[in-house]
Design a protein around this motif. Structure first.
Motif, PDB file in Angstrom:
ATOM      1  N   CYS A  24       0.843  -1.183   0.000  1.00 17.21           N
ATOM      2  CA  CYS A  24       0.000   0.000   0.000  1.00 17.21           C
ATOM      3  C   CYS A  24       0.878   1.232   0.000  1.00 17.21           C
ATOM      4  N   GLY A  25       0.228   2.413  -0.103  1.00 21.86           N
ATOM      5  CA  GLY A  25       0.944   3.673  -0.069  1.00 21.86           C
ATOM      6  C   GLY A  25       1.212   4.195  -1.451  1.00 21.86           C
ATOM      7  N   GLY A  26       1.781   5.372  -1.550  1.00 24.92           N
ATOM      8  CA  GLY A  26       2.118   5.921  -2.855  1.00 24.92           C
ATOM      9  C   GLY A  26       1.493   7.264  -3.081  1.00 24.92           C
ATOM     10  N   ASP A  27       2.244   8.168  -3.705  1.00 22.92           N
ATOM     11  CA  ASP A  27       1.768   9.508  -3.989  1.00 22.92           C
ATOM     12  C   ASP A  27       2.135   9.843  -5.417  1.00 22.92           C
ATOM     13  N   GLU A  28       1.120  10.042  -6.240  1.00 18.48           N
ATOM     14  CA  GLU A  28       1.338  10.258  -7.668  1.00 18.48           C
ATOM     15  C   GLU A  28       2.168  11.498  -7.953  1.00 18.48           C
ATOM     16  N   SER A  29       2.319  12.391  -6.986  1.00 18.33           N
ATOM     17  CA  SER A  29       2.988  13.657  -7.237  1.00 18.33           C
ATOM     18  C   SER A  29       4.504  13.576  -7.166  1.00 18.33           C
ATOM     19  N   ALA A  30       5.063  12.363  -7.043  1.00 13.49           N
ATOM     20  CA  ALA A  30       6.517  12.238  -6.961  1.00 13.49           C
ATOM     21  C   ALA A  30       7.172  12.790  -8.225  1.00 13.49           C
ATOM     22  N   THR A  31       8.424  13.232  -8.101  1.00 16.01           N
ATOM     23  CA  THR A  31       9.136  13.847  -9.207  1.00 16.01           C
ATOM     24  C   THR A  31       9.418  12.838 -10.312  1.00 16.01           C
ATOM     25  N   ALA A  32       9.121  13.215 -11.554  1.00 16.67           N
ATOM     26  CA  ALA A  32       9.328  12.322 -12.688  1.00 16.67           C
ATOM     27  C   ALA A  32      10.786  12.333 -13.124  1.00 16.67           C
ATOM     28  N   ASP A  33      11.183  11.260 -13.744  1.00 17.22           N
ATOM     29  CA  ASP A  33      12.542  11.151 -14.262  1.00 17.22           C
ATOM     30  C   ASP A  33      12.456  10.917 -15.764  1.00 17.22           C
ATOM     31  N   ALA A  63       4.886  -4.458 -19.510  1.00 18.02           N
ATOM     32  CA  ALA A  63       4.865  -4.771 -18.083  1.00 18.02           C
ATOM     33  C   ALA A  63       6.266  -5.005 -17.550  1.00 18.02           C
ATOM     34  N   ASN A  64       6.420  -4.726 -16.269  1.00 13.76           N
ATOM     35  CA  ASN A  64       7.620  -5.093 -15.520  1.00 13.76           C
ATOM     36  C   ASN A  64       7.201  -6.247 -14.619  1.00 13.76           C
ATOM     37  N   MET A  65       7.653  -7.448 -14.910  1.00 11.13           N
ATOM     38  CA  MET A  65       7.192  -8.627 -14.196  1.00 11.13           C
ATOM     39  C   MET A  65       7.705  -8.682 -12.764  1.00 11.13           C
ATOM     40  N   GLU A  66       8.705  -7.868 -12.433  1.00 14.87           N
ATOM     41  CA  GLU A  66       9.216  -7.849 -11.064  1.00 14.87           C
ATOM     42  C   GLU A  66       8.397  -6.916 -10.174  1.00 14.87           C
ATOM     43  N   THR A  67       8.097  -5.728 -10.687  1.00 13.54           N
ATOM     44  CA  THR A  67       7.356  -4.756  -9.875  1.00 13.54           C
ATOM     45  C   THR A  67       5.852  -4.869 -10.053  1.00 13.54           C
ATOM     46  N   VAL A 149      -5.903   3.699 -22.642  1.00 18.62           N
ATOM     47  CA  VAL A 149      -4.637   3.331 -22.007  1.00 18.62           C
ATOM     48  C   VAL A 149      -4.914   3.089 -20.530  1.00 18.62           C
ATOM     49  N   ASN A 150      -4.437   1.963 -20.015  1.00 15.29           N
ATOM     50  CA  ASN A 150      -4.564   1.653 -18.594  1.00 15.29           C
ATOM     51  C   ASN A 150      -3.175   1.518 -17.981  1.00 15.29           C
ATOM     52  N   PHE A 151      -2.890   2.323 -16.962  1.00 13.72           N
ATOM     53  CA  PHE A 151      -1.640   2.217 -16.219  1.00 13.72           C
ATOM     54  C   PHE A 151      -1.942   1.578 -14.861  1.00 13.72           C
ATOM     55  N   ILE A 152      -1.134   0.605 -14.452  1.00 16.26           N
ATOM     56  CA  ILE A 152      -1.359  -0.072 -13.170  1.00 16.26           C
ATOM     57  C   ILE A 152      -0.040  -0.192 -12.412  1.00 16.26           C
ATOM     58  N   TYR A 153      -0.092   0.129 -11.116  1.00 17.36           N
ATOM     59  CA  TYR A 153       1.057  -0.136 -10.246  1.00 17.36           C
ATOM     60  C   TYR A 153       0.543  -0.376  -8.827  1.00 17.36           C
ATOM     61  N   GLY A 154       1.357  -1.024  -8.001  1.00 24.56           N
ATOM     62  CA  GLY A 154       0.968  -1.314  -6.630  1.00 24.56           C
ATOM     63  C   GLY A 154       0.976  -0.064  -5.771  1.00 24.56           C
ATOM     64  N   LYS A 155       0.108  -0.036  -4.777  1.00 23.82           N
ATOM     65  CA  LYS A 155       0.030   1.139  -3.906  1.00 23.82           C
ATOM     66  C   LYS A 155       1.322   1.374  -3.135  1.00 23.82           C
ATOM     67  N   ASP A 156       2.144   0.330  -3.022  1.00 22.84           N
ATOM     68  CA  ASP A 156       3.406   0.482  -2.290  1.00 22.84           C
ATOM     69  C   ASP A 156       4.590   0.737  -3.216  1.00 22.84           C
ATOM     70  N   LYS A 157       4.336   0.862  -4.526  1.00 25.76           N
ATOM     71  CA  LYS A 157       5.436   1.000  -5.483  1.00 25.76           C
ATOM     72  C   LYS A 157       5.779   2.466  -5.738  1.00 25.76           C
ATOM     73  N   THR A 158       6.059   3.192  -4.671  1.00 25.62           N
ATOM     74  CA  THR A 158       6.331   4.624  -4.810  1.00 25.62           C
ATOM     75  C   THR A 158       7.722   4.919  -5.357  1.00 25.62           C
ATOM     76  N   ASP A 159       8.525   3.870  -5.518  1.00 23.79           N
ATOM     77  CA  ASP A 159       9.856   4.079  -6.076  1.00 23.79           C
ATOM     78  C   ASP A 159       9.955   3.569  -7.511  1.00 23.79           C
ATOM     79  N   SER A 160       8.829   3.118  -8.068  1.00 24.59           N
ATOM     80  CA  SER A 160       8.874   2.563  -9.421  1.00 24.59           C
ATOM     81  C   SER A 160       8.914   3.674 -10.462  1.00 24.59           C
ATOM     82  N   ALA A 161       9.439   3.341 -11.633  1.00 18.04           N
ATOM     83  CA  ALA A 161       9.553   4.326 -12.710  1.00 18.04           C
ATOM     84  C   ALA A 161       8.183   4.774 -13.203  1.00 18.04           C
ATOM     85  N   LEU A 162       7.218   3.854 -13.245  1.00 18.25           N
ATOM     86  CA  LEU A 162       5.883   4.234 -13.704  1.00 18.25           C
ATOM     87  C   LEU A 162       5.234   5.202 -12.730  1.00 18.25           C
TER      88      LEU A 162
END
Length: 324
Positions: A24-33, A63-67, A149-162
């Protein structure tokens, strides 16, 4: 709205149920790279930037099969209902039908993405497997087709590139116009495959087949007692109630494609025949009946069994042909 998001429902719901995420967790406003972004053009005519750690899959998505991060794509013709009519309630109802803890955290319709009318909505939900995810639905229209377009990531994946680059990905979306015939044909094929997979694994396998098997087991157990009173009671009480409950569920389910609907109809016909067979069997067992009348009643039950066999044969053939 249903006509607009039929394909979205097929793609998004299936992907949500098959991607394994947790936390869980995550904030969409994180700085993009932006350095981690690469240009991608899909067979549906959608061009956008995606994180380079997302790998193209056999179904055309990334997809990233790890994250568990993923992006999927679709296109559907506008069928008389404009994108502008879609509401937040439509999005909520779409995901509540299959998932728990559904919350629409943002909804914007009538916005512009690179000069095209668009809808963007973000949804928090928990998959049937207990995974907490964030799904961002983006729909862009050219007044002929709706591009999805559908984007999906886990609520705890706040360090992922997506997660970090989500807004940049959305802002980069452009559409090339009506897809060519090859892309359209591929999309139709994918739609049937996804629809059948949804039917087979999330409806038939989890609801319809177990209830049908329970009905057959009750009948077999009663018949093996060789006691006509026990069998007659089962045929007049327990079995009709369970069979009718299954029939209601079957009729309430509507596949998204004609191919899957045709297979589903075979199952409905089998259960309807079984309903008639039970009624006729009760009649010949509780009232004086000729041998011909008894045989006729059992013949209806045999016909029901044959329909089920036909359904299973057809379903197995489709499973092999579609590779699901």
């Amino acid at each position: 709205m249903k006509k607009i998001i039929t394909l979205t429902m097929t793609i998004a719901l299936l992907l949500v149920m098959t991607v394994s995420l947790a936390g869980c967790g995550g904030d969409e406003s994180a700085t993009a790279d932006p350095v981690s972004l690469v240009d991608v053009t899909t067979e549906q005519g959608i061009s956008l930037k995606l994180p380079s750690d997302l790998v193209k899959q056999d179904n055309g998505g990334y997809a990233n099969m790890e994250t568990g991060d993923s992006a999927s794509f679709g296109v559907t013709e506008i069928a008389g209902t404009p994108l502008s009519s879609a509401t937040e309630e439509d999005v909520l109802a779409l995901y509540q039908s299959k998932h728990d803890d559904v919350v629409v955290t943002s909804f914007e319709n009538g916005i512009q993405i690179n000069g095209k009318e668009a809808l963007v909505s973000q949804v928090n939900l928990t998959t049937p497997g207990g995974n907490a995810i964030i799904l961002t639905l983006v729909m862009v229209t050219d007044d002929t087709n709706n591009y999805i377009v559908n984007f999906i990531y886990g609520k705890d994946k706040t360090d992922s590139a997506l997660y970090k680059n989500l807004q940049a990905c959305i802002d980069s979306i452009t559409i090339a116009g009506t897809p060519d015939s090859t892309a359209t044909s591929a999309q139709v094929g994918t739609s049937v495959k996804d629809d059948f997979s949804e039917y087979l694994y999330n409806n038939f396998g989890t609801v319809f087949e177990p209830e049908d098997r329970a009905i057959q087991e009750i009948y077999t157990e009663a018949a093996l007692t060789a006691d006509s009173k026990i069998l007659a009671k089962a045929l007049s009480d327990t079995l009709p109630a369970k069979n009718n409950a299954l029939l209601e569920k079957l009729k309430a389910y509507t596949p998204q494609t004609t191919e899957v609907q045709e297979v589903h109809n075979l199952f409905i016909q089998a259960v309807e025949l079984r309903k008639d067979a039970y009624a006729q069997l009760v009649e010949v067992m509780t009232q004086p009946a000729t041998e011909a009348e008894v045989e006729a009643a059992f013949a209806v039950l045999d016909e029901s069994d044959a329909k089920i066999e036909g359904f299973l044969t057809k379903a197995e053939s489709m499973k092999k042909d579609l590779g699901v």
